[in-house]
Design an enzyme around this catalytic site. Sequence first.
Site, PDB file in Angstrom:
ATOM      1  N   ALA A  68      -3.291   4.410  -4.449  1.00 44.44           N
ATOM      2  CA  ALA A  68      -4.167   3.244  -4.590  1.00 44.44           C
ATOM      3  C   ALA A  68      -4.839   2.138  -4.374  1.00 44.44           C
ATOM      4  O   ALA A  68      -3.531   1.607  -3.287  1.00 44.44           O
ATOM      5  CB  ALA A  68      -3.743   3.111  -6.480  1.00 44.44           C
ATOM      6  N   GLY A 113       0.011   6.042  -5.037  1.00 42.29           N
ATOM      7  CA  GLY A 113      -0.836   7.694  -6.085  1.00 42.29           C
ATOM      8  C   GLY A 113      -1.116   8.669  -4.541  1.00 42.29           C
ATOM      9  O   GLY A 113      -0.920   9.548  -4.514  1.00 42.29           O
ATOM     10  N   GLU A 116       1.769  11.144  -5.029  1.00 39.04           N
ATOM     11  CA  GLU A 116       2.040  11.677  -6.799  1.00 39.04           C
ATOM     12  C   GLU A 116       0.541  12.619  -5.874  1.00 39.04           C
ATOM     13  O   GLU A 116       0.578  13.707  -6.696  1.00 39.04           O
ATOM     14  CB  GLU A 116       0.720  10.464  -7.483  1.00 39.04           C
ATOM     15  CG  GLU A 116       2.158   9.983  -7.787  1.00 39.04           C
ATOM     16  CD  GLU A 116       1.227   7.992  -8.950  1.00 39.04           C
ATOM     17  OE1 GLU A 116       1.245   7.678  -8.467  1.00 39.04           O
ATOM     18  OE2 GLU A 116       2.316   8.393  -9.874  1.00 39.04           O
ATOM     19  N   GLU A 136       5.589   1.131  -6.628  1.00 38.86           N
ATOM     20  CA  GLU A 136       5.286   0.483  -7.394  1.00 38.86           C
ATOM     21  C   GLU A 136       5.236  -0.735  -8.168  1.00 38.86           C
ATOM     22  O   GLU A 136       5.006  -2.400  -8.154  1.00 38.86           O
ATOM     23  CB  GLU A 136       4.231   1.114  -8.877  1.00 38.86           C
ATOM     24  CG  GLU A 136       3.548   2.112  -8.421  1.00 38.86           C
ATOM     25  CD  GLU A 136       4.312   3.586  -7.765  1.00 38.86           C
ATOM     26  OE1 GLU A 136       4.818   3.881  -8.087  1.00 38.86           O
ATOM     27  OE2 GLU A 136       2.915   4.115  -7.697  1.00 38.86           O
TER      28      GLU A 136
HETATM   29  N1  CO8 Z   1      -4.399  -0.038  -0.871  1.00 38.02           N
HETATM   30  C1  CO8 Z   1      -5.904  -1.028  -0.266  1.00 38.02           C
HETATM   31  N2  CO8 Z   1      -5.672  -1.566   0.582  1.00 38.02           N
HETATM   32  C2  CO8 Z   1      -4.252  -0.829   1.706  1.00 38.02           C
HETATM   33  C3  CO8 Z   1      -3.436  -0.212   1.742  1.00 38.02           C
HETATM   34  C4  CO8 Z   1      -4.004   0.139  -0.148  1.00 38.02           C
HETATM   35  N3  CO8 Z   1      -2.373   0.935  -0.797  1.00 38.02           N
HETATM   36  N4  CO8 Z   1      -2.394   0.274   1.914  1.00 38.02           N
HETATM   37  C5  CO8 Z   1      -2.512  -0.234   3.262  1.00 38.02           C
HETATM   38  N5  CO8 Z   1      -3.751  -0.540   2.932  1.00 38.02           N
HETATM   39  C6  CO8 Z   1      -4.047  -1.131   4.179  1.00 38.02           C
HETATM   40  C7  CO8 Z   1      -3.764  -2.306   4.452  1.00 38.02           C
HETATM   41  O1  CO8 Z   1      -4.526  -4.352   3.639  1.00 38.02           O
HETATM   42  C8  CO8 Z   1      -4.237  -2.645   5.784  1.00 38.02           C
HETATM   43  O2  CO8 Z   1      -5.668  -3.542   5.477  1.00 38.02           O
HETATM   44  P1  CO8 Z   1      -6.901  -4.168   6.368  1.00 38.02           P
HETATM   45  O3  CO8 Z   1      -6.517  -4.130   8.299  1.00 38.02           O
HETATM   46  O4  CO8 Z   1      -8.306  -5.246   6.026  1.00 38.02           O
HETATM   47  O5  CO8 Z   1      -5.028  -5.290   6.661  1.00 38.02           O
HETATM   48  C9  CO8 Z   1      -4.820  -1.607   5.955  1.00 38.02           C
HETATM   49  O6  CO8 Z   1      -4.431  -0.390   5.247  1.00 38.02           O
HETATM   50  C10 CO8 Z   1      -3.436  -1.334   7.326  1.00 38.02           C
HETATM   51  O7  CO8 Z   1      -2.843  -1.275   6.341  1.00 38.02           O
HETATM   52  P2  CO8 Z   1      -0.860  -2.603   7.150  1.00 38.02           P
HETATM   53  O8  CO8 Z   1      -2.046  -3.151   7.613  1.00 38.02           O
HETATM   54  O9  CO8 Z   1      -0.358  -2.405   5.911  1.00 38.02           O
HETATM   55  O10 CO8 Z   1      -0.018  -1.277   8.445  1.00 38.02           O
HETATM   56  P3  CO8 Z   1       1.181  -1.334   8.521  1.00 38.02           P
HETATM   57  O11 CO8 Z   1       1.044   0.167   9.319  1.00 38.02           O
HETATM   58  O12 CO8 Z   1       1.694  -2.468   9.046  1.00 38.02           O
HETATM   59  O13 CO8 Z   1       1.786  -0.683   7.059  1.00 38.02           O
HETATM   60  C11 CO8 Z   1       2.412   0.182   4.768  1.00 38.02           C
HETATM   61  C12 CO8 Z   1       1.366   0.527   6.153  1.00 38.02           C
HETATM   62  C13 CO8 Z   1       3.651   0.502   5.206  1.00 38.02           C
HETATM   63  C14 CO8 Z   1       1.755   2.192   4.192  1.00 38.02           C
HETATM   64  C15 CO8 Z   1       1.761  -0.744   4.347  1.00 38.02           C
HETATM   65  O14 CO8 Z   1       0.392  -0.984   3.935  1.00 38.02           O
HETATM   66  C16 CO8 Z   1       1.533  -0.622   2.773  1.00 38.02           C
HETATM   67  O15 CO8 Z   1       2.957  -0.926   2.199  1.00 38.02           O
HETATM   68  N6  CO8 Z   1       0.709  -0.019   2.072  1.00 38.02           N
HETATM   69  C17 CO8 Z   1       0.745  -0.624   0.548  1.00 38.02           C
HETATM   70  C18 CO8 Z   1       1.726   0.801  -0.133  1.00 38.02           C
HETATM   71  C19 CO8 Z   1       2.063   0.911  -1.765  1.00 38.02           C
HETATM   72  O16 CO8 Z   1       2.542  -0.235  -2.273  1.00 38.02           O
HETATM   73  N7  CO8 Z   1       1.416   1.741  -2.108  1.00 38.02           N
HETATM   74  C20 CO8 Z   1       1.427   2.050  -3.901  1.00 38.02           C
HETATM   75  C21 CO8 Z   1      -0.266   1.628  -4.401  1.00 38.02           C
HETATM   76  S1  CO8 Z   1       0.254   1.322  -6.475  1.00 38.02           S
HETATM   77  C22 CO8 Z   1      -0.407   2.698  -6.427  1.00 38.02           C
HETATM   78  O17 CO8 Z   1      -0.497   3.607  -5.315  1.00 38.02           O
HETATM   79  C23 CO8 Z   1      -0.262   3.343  -8.340  1.00 38.02           C
HETATM   80  C24 CO8 Z   1      -0.938   4.693  -8.716  1.00 38.02           C
HETATM   81  C25 CO8 Z   1      -1.283   4.033 -10.263  1.00 38.02           C
HETATM   82  C26 CO8 Z   1      -2.143   3.124 -10.842  1.00 38.02           C
HETATM   83  C27 CO8 Z   1      -2.588   2.987 -11.651  1.00 38.02           C
HETATM   84  C28 CO8 Z   1      -3.774   2.756 -12.041  1.00 38.02           C
HETATM   85  C29 CO8 Z   1      -4.457   1.123 -12.396  1.00 38.02           C
END
Ligand code: CO8
Length: 262
Positions: A68, A113, A116, A136
């Site tokens: 998400a 997400g 999921e 999460e």
């Molecule tokens: N949301 C928003 N932006 C994201 C997300 C995300 N989930 N993942 C990556 N991005 C963005 C980064 O912010 C970055 O943006 P910018 O260039 O503007 O800084 C760009 O994508 C590239 O990402 P990274 O620079 O972080 O790339 P890396 O190769 O260093 O890392 C990862 C890749 C490991 C995937 C890392 O980006 C990461 O950990 N992302 C988050 C993963 C995460 O925690 N996902 C779970 C999110 S919570 C969720 O899904 C809950 C679902 C239920 C929600 C309920 C509703 C309310």
Amino acid sequence: MSSEPNVLLEIVEPSIYRLTINRPKALNALNRATIAELGAALATVAADRYARVLLVTGAGDKAFVAGADIRAMQDMSPIEGQRFARDTMAVFRQLETLAIPVIAVVNGYALGGGCELAMSCDWILAGENAVFGQPEVNLGLTPGFGGTQRLTRLVGRARALELITTGRQVKADEALRWGLVNHVFPAGQLMDEALTMARQIASKAPIAVRLSKEAVQRGQDLDLDNACQFEAQVFGLAFSTEDKREGVAAFLDKRTPTFSNR
Ligand code: CO8
């Protein structure tokens, strides 16, 4: 604001659809607009009686969907968060209950997400670079798009709870051993392999394919006696189709059947 659509829907070959989550700069993170577009795209596929298979993937070579959209969740109130979760779960259910087989083509990160979303498809094909997880807890959150339920059903309670409470990420080979994914392919071959599988499904009797999916899905939520009863009804229904007559006749004539979807 980007003018690019967040979701691309293409007919890649007759009767084979491909849906691509298209926010590569944010690793295809799911925000509200993307979920709304996903719902609209699924309605288009559902309305097409010639659709046979849907492939679901992410744009770029790094991520399927990295979760998400964390930025979008920053200022959400509890009520907004709950509504986002509910609305997304409804769209994922729309995906899961599509009449035709839906294959997730996971070409990189499938986190939160994203995992999921992949699990809401009928099965998962993964590239060697695929990474799965429910991270999460790192954000002070729980899975909110069905992860606590679908992951548990797919890999069992112990493995699901391990992933959800540690936030550990598993690579494609481990996901394969766990039965979370059906096959792993080199990243460069993944889409071709998915298309080969889609063509195979598209060549089969369409009504029989749809009825088979319905029997498997409905049966999962029934006790064995009722599930087998349902299968018998579906089996009987298949006898009423033109395609059953054609399939059986073609076998006996030693020729390839030509199915008409009737
Ligand atoms: N949301 C928003 N932006 C994201 C997300 C995300 N989930 N993942 C990556 N991005 C963005 C980064 O912010 C970055 O943006 P910018 O260039 O503007 O800084 C760009 O994508 C590239 O990402 P990274 O620079 O972080 O790339 P890396 O190769 O260093 O890392 C990862 C890749 C490991 C995937 C890392 O980006 C990461 O950990 N992302 C988050 C993963 C995460 O925690 N996902 C779970 C999110 S919570 C969720 O899904 C809950 C679902 C239920 C929600 C309920 C509703 C309310």
